[in-house]
Design an enzyme around this catalytic site. Structure first.
Site, short mmCIF file in Angstrom:
data_model
loop_
_atom_site.label_atom_id
_atom_site.label_comp_id
_atom_site.label_asym_id
_atom_site.label_seq_id
_atom_site.Cartn_x
_atom_site.Cartn_y
_atom_site.Cartn_z
N LYS A 52 48.90 45.63 28.32
CA LYS A 52 47.56 45.41 28.88
C LYS A 52 46.90 46.77 29.09
CE LYS A 52 45.96 42.01 32.23
NZ LYS A 52 46.30 41.34 33.49
O1 G3P Z 1 45.21 39.46 36.10
C1 G3P Z 1 43.84 39.58 35.92
C2 G3P Z 1 43.01 38.60 36.70
O2 G3P Z 1 43.40 37.29 36.40
C3 G3P Z 1 42.92 38.88 38.18
O3 G3P Z 1 42.35 37.83 38.89
O4 G3P Z 1 41.94 36.70 41.04
O5 G3P Z 1 42.43 39.16 41.02
O6 G3P Z 1 40.25 38.29 40.20
P1 G3P Z 1 41.72 38.00 40.36
#
Ligand code: G3P
Length: 215
Positions: A83
């Site tokens: 990533k």
């Molecule tokens: O892993 C990336 C993403 O899915 C993070 O989500 O909930 O931290 O905005 P969030």
């Protein structure tokens, strides 16, 4: 459509893996920090379960640092996707890593133009963060529609991985648009399984079954 868990919790991943509905796992530095465990140890355990796609994020901010980390991460297991953040340095690193055969998940994507660039440098996945856009008063799903349309226009092979999913309606909308993957917290994936009418219906069936003569 592929369903991924967005977590570094091995017990949660194991639970979902055993149901047969899980296609992959995404992690990020925040999720890894929550577990209080060594990153590589977690990655090895998840890959050992047989999960075919496990995203592991680099934390270097220069192209050189990303390349060193990315090359190290990918050799941990064939299921690892590296990533890389959507920055100029990240685009350069992605181009090199992709040319070496590493599958890159370009993350922290918030615009369709950024997604276009990710496809141009050969990313395997692009990760638009829809929940964070919603939080900022922008409709995250409109971004998914734009990216899917652009990728179809040019037949880019990059898969659209809908990230920052907050609830089951996000999953439903992503599926209707035709996104390739949605990654979500355990609680959201668990909600996909349940419906109150399923529970009520099952309870009624079991109750009625008691009235059937046995033997
Ligand atoms: O892993 C990336 C993403 O899915 C993070 O989500 O909930 O931290 O905005 P969030």
């Amino acid at each position: 459509m592929k369903l991924f868990l967005d977590t570094a919790s091995v017990p949660d991943i194991r639970t979902m893996w055993e149901t047969g509905i899980l296609d992959g796992v995404t992690t990020n530095p925040t999720l890894v920090a929550k577990e209080g465990r060594k990153f590589e140890e977690v990655l090895r355990e998840v890959c050992a379960l047989g999960v075919p796609s496990v995203s592991a994020e680099v934390v270097g901010t220069t192209t050189e640092a990303m390349l060193v980390e990315g090359r190290h991460l990918r050799q941990i297991h064939p299921s690892i996707y590296v990533k890389v953040p959507m920055t100029a340095a990240g685009l350069k690193a992605t181009k090199v890593l992709a040319s070496e055969g590493t599958r890159v998940n370009m993350t922290l994507v918030f615009s369709a133009n950024q997604a276009l660039l990710a496809a141009k440098v050969g990313a395997a996945y692009v990760s638009p963060f829809i929940g964070r856009l919603d939080d900022n008063g922008q409709d995250g799903m409109e971004l998914i529609e734009d990216i899917v349309e652009i990728y179809q226009n040019y037949e880019y092979p990059t898969e659209v991985l809908v990230a920052s999913v907050r609830h089951p309606v996000h999953v439903l909308q992503a599926a209707k648009i035709g996104a390739d993957i949605a990654t979500m917290p355990f609680a959201v994936m668990d909600k996909l399984v349940h419906h109150p009418l399923t529970d009520l219906g099952l309870a009624q069936f079991l109750k009625d079954w008691e009235k059937v003569p046995k033997g």
